[in-house]
Each structure stands twice: as structure tokens, then as C-alpha cells.
Scaffold this active site. Structure first.
Site, PDB file in Angstrom:
ATOM      1  N   GLN A 167      -4.936  -1.354   9.568  1.00 25.14           N
ATOM      2  CA  GLN A 167      -4.877  -2.701   9.008  1.00 25.14           C
ATOM      3  C   GLN A 167      -5.506  -3.718   9.968  1.00 25.14           C
ATOM      4  O   GLN A 167      -5.193  -3.737  11.157  1.00 25.14           O
ATOM      5  CB  GLN A 167      -3.409  -3.063   8.720  1.00 25.14           C
ATOM      6  N   LYS A 184       0.842  -1.204   0.000  1.00 21.95           N
ATOM      7  CA  LYS A 184       0.000   0.000   0.000  1.00 21.95           C
ATOM      8  C   LYS A 184       0.868   1.242   0.000  1.00 21.95           C
ATOM      9  O   LYS A 184       0.633   2.191  -0.756  1.00 21.95           O
ATOM     10  CB  LYS A 184      -0.927   0.005   1.229  1.00 21.95           C
ATOM     11  N   ASP A 187     -11.443   2.813   3.977  1.00 23.48           N
ATOM     12  CA  ASP A 187     -11.884   1.414   3.934  1.00 23.48           C
ATOM     13  C   ASP A 187     -13.405   1.309   3.791  1.00 23.48           C
ATOM     14  O   ASP A 187     -13.916   0.255   3.432  1.00 23.48           O
ATOM     15  CB  ASP A 187     -11.508   0.709   5.255  1.00 23.48           C
TER      16      ASP A 187
HETATM   17  N1  GUN Z   1      -7.155  -6.692   6.214  1.00 26.82           N
HETATM   18  C1  GUN Z   1      -7.487  -7.457   5.134  1.00 26.82           C
HETATM   19  N2  GUN Z   1      -8.147  -6.720   4.225  1.00 26.82           N
HETATM   20  C2  GUN Z   1      -8.249  -5.477   4.725  1.00 26.82           C
HETATM   21  C3  GUN Z   1      -8.822  -4.280   4.233  1.00 26.82           C
HETATM   22  O1  GUN Z   1      -9.398  -4.208   3.157  1.00 26.82           O
HETATM   23  N3  GUN Z   1      -8.703  -3.196   5.053  1.00 26.82           N
HETATM   24  C4  GUN Z   1      -8.091  -3.256   6.272  1.00 26.82           C
HETATM   25  N4  GUN Z   1      -8.049  -2.149   6.998  1.00 26.82           N
HETATM   26  N5  GUN Z   1      -7.547  -4.360   6.745  1.00 26.82           N
HETATM   27  C5  GUN Z   1      -7.629  -5.459   5.970  1.00 26.82           C
END
Ligand code: GUN
Length: 296
Positions: free
Chosen positions: A98, A54, A121
Site C-alpha cells: 500500500q 481489500k 498493481d
Molecule cells: N495507494 C493509493 N492507491 C493505491 C493503489 O492503487 N495501489 C497501492 N499499492 N497503493 C495505493
């Protein structure tokens, strides 16, 4: 008939290009650089890989990336204090914490402490409610990526029968809301669904988001249907490690009209949509016109 393969890797590259164009415009015309803050608590190896990816892609499209790596033993109060600081930082337009979090932290409380307009998100309860009522919201990245691919392939989805397999808050439920917003007739199927094969056989669009390797066989797929495979499952076959989806790809591709592969389908779209959401959040924060084609 062999299905058209929907190339998520190539599509994600076009989304990132669009995002980069908007970032350039924001910088040159308004002196604003969109910023994304990613918070990682603990040392989960898969989460570390995602967070690194990311951060790298955020910088590649010209945005600022702020990474906050916290010890696994971080207290809830300290994490909430960091989120409060990011909520009030005008250089931060998007915040992502995350998941999963270490067990002693309340995920719902943490998610709902993020300012909804920075919740890239789309997990905050306000964004969930806005999406469910058809209002402007931040949309969860994976379902948004699936929707972009479906719209690109079909144009209008109006009147189509869509079956979403899986009822998670991250994918299944928001995916169903988005498809409803496109005027599909939507069914959410799950582990307790009676006669799942027949339910799936009715679908013009199948979105599989369960997390069970190759659980959808070819004889569940209506001839010519569009199949979107959200699953990313690591398996070992013939002594080799392999990545497979929730759909049994090769035989399903013989029946489907279009299908996403794993890897190279939905996966690359998720981070591309995170970048798209960050630009959208930045434009909204500055009362600027939103980029077209990057939101639901
Ligand atoms: N962990 C796995 N997928 C995601 C996601 O799309 N967003 C976040 N914040 N954590 C994750």
C-alpha cells in the site's frame, strides 16, 4: 440531453461475480486457491480503510487474504525481506504494498522488488514496459477499471479522440497506454498544458485524473462525449463533508453522452480489478487459460 450514468458500483459487482466464478473453478478443478498479500507500513488512516476493504472483498470472492501490517519505523531491509518471502511463497499469487510508504522508504525500490508476475498493481518497471510495448502485463487497477467501463459502453473505441487529464504513473500514463492500445488518438494533458479547455473540447472520451475538486466545467465537454471521473476529493460545502470528483458532475452530465458519478463510478472498480488481477496472476502462475474479459 442528460447523460447516461455509468454505474461503477453495479459494474464492479459483476466483475466480482466473474472473479468468484473463476475462483470456484480454480478450487474445484485444480485444487488452487488464489491468494493476495497486502502489505501496509504505518498507520495512515486512509490506507488502513483501503487495506481493510481489500481484505474483506478478497475473502468474499473466495480467495485467501494475507495481511501484513508493519510498524511505521520498519527498515527497508525488513520490508524487502518480507517481499522476498512473499515472492517465494507459492500460495501468494498477488502482492500489493500500500502506498504511500513512510518517507524513509524508497517506493521505487520497494515496488521493483516485487516479482513482476505477482505485481497486481502493475507498478513494476517490467509491467510498465510491457504495457507500453503492447505485451501481456499486469495492468494498474484504476485504469483497467476505466477501460472495462469504456469498452462495455462503447464496444470499439477505435479512432476516438481521448484526452487524459493527469500524468501520474498510477493512472494518467497507463490510462493513455491502454487507450492507445484500443486505437484511440490520445492526448495527455497536465498542469502545463496550453489552452486546456480547447484540448478537452476536442475529446470524445475525457478521463479526469488530477485530484482537484470539480476542476472540469461543463463548457469544456463536447456534446455527447464520454466522461470518466477518477477523482475522489473530500470537500466541505455548506458545513457538510462531501465526496466529489475532478469533474463538475451535474452541469457536465447535461452535455456528456455518458458520465461516471463520484462516488459510485470508478472507485468501486479499482478493488474489483485488483481481485481480477489476482485471478489472472494465479492462472498465469499455473499455466492455465486466463479468464476472459478481466484483463486489458
Ligand atoms: N495507494 C493509493 N492507491 C493505491 C493503489 O492503487 N495501489 C497501492 N499499492 N497503493 C495505493
Amino acid at each position: 440531453m442528460a447523460a447516461n450514468i455509468i454505474d461503477g458500483k453495479a459494474f464492479a459487482a459483476t466483475v466480482r461475480e466473474k472473479v468468484a466464478g473463476h475462483v470456484t473453478r480454480l478450487k474445484e478443478e485444480h485444487g488452487i486457491t488464489p491468494g493476495l498479500a497486502v502489505v501496509l507500513v504505518g498507520e495512515d488512516p486512509a490506507s488502513q480503510v483501503y487495506v481493510r476493504s481489500k481484505g474483506k472483498q478478497t475473502v468474499e470472492v473466495g480467495m485467501n487474504s494475507f495481511e501484513h501490517k508493519l510498524d511505521a519505523a520498519t527498515s527497508e531491509a525488513d520490508l524487502l525481506a518480507l517481499i522476498d518471502q512473499l515472492n517465494n511463497d507459492p500460495t501468494v499469487h498477488g502482492i500489493l504494498v500500500q502506498m504511500p510508504l513512510p518517507k524513509h522508504l524508497d517506493e521505487d525500490l520497494v515496488i521493483n522488488s516485487i516479482a513482476p508476475q505477482k505485481d497486481v498493481d502493475g507498478f513494476h518497471i517490467s509491467n510498465v514496459g510491457l504495457l507500453a510495448t503492447g505485451q501481456k502485463s499486469m495492468v494498474p487497477c484504476t485504469p483497467l477499471g476505466c477501460l472495462m467501463m469504456l469498452r462495455d459502453y462503447h464496444g470499439s473505441l477505435s479512432g476516438m479522440d481521448a484526452v487524459v487529464i493527469g500524468r501520474s504513473n498510477i493512472v494518467g500514463k497507463p490510462m493513455a497506454q491502454l487507450l492507445l492500445g484500443e486505437s484511440c488518438t490520445v492526448t495527455i494533458a497536465h498542469s502545463r498544458t496550453k489552452d486546456l479547455p480547447d484540448v478537452v473540447r476536442r475529446a470524445d472520451i475525457v478521463v479526469a485524473a488530477v485530484g482537484r475538486p470539480e476542476m472540469v466545467p461543463a463548457d469544456w465537454i463536447k456534446e455527447g462525449a464520454t466522461v470518466i471521473d477518477v477523482g475522489i476529493n473530500r470537500i466541505e460545502r455548506d458545513g457538510k463533508k462531501k465526496l466529489v470528483g475532478d469533474v463538475d458532475f451535474a452541469p457536465c452530465a447535461e452535455r456528456a453522452g455518458a458520465i461516471t458519478p463520484v462516488p459510485g463510478g470508478v472507485g468501486p472498480m479499482t478493488i474489483a480489478c485488483l481481485l481480477a488481477n489476482t485471478v489472472t496472476a494465479c492462472c498465469r502462475a499455473n499455466n492455465l487459460a486466463e479468464p476472459e474479459g478481466l484483463t486489458a
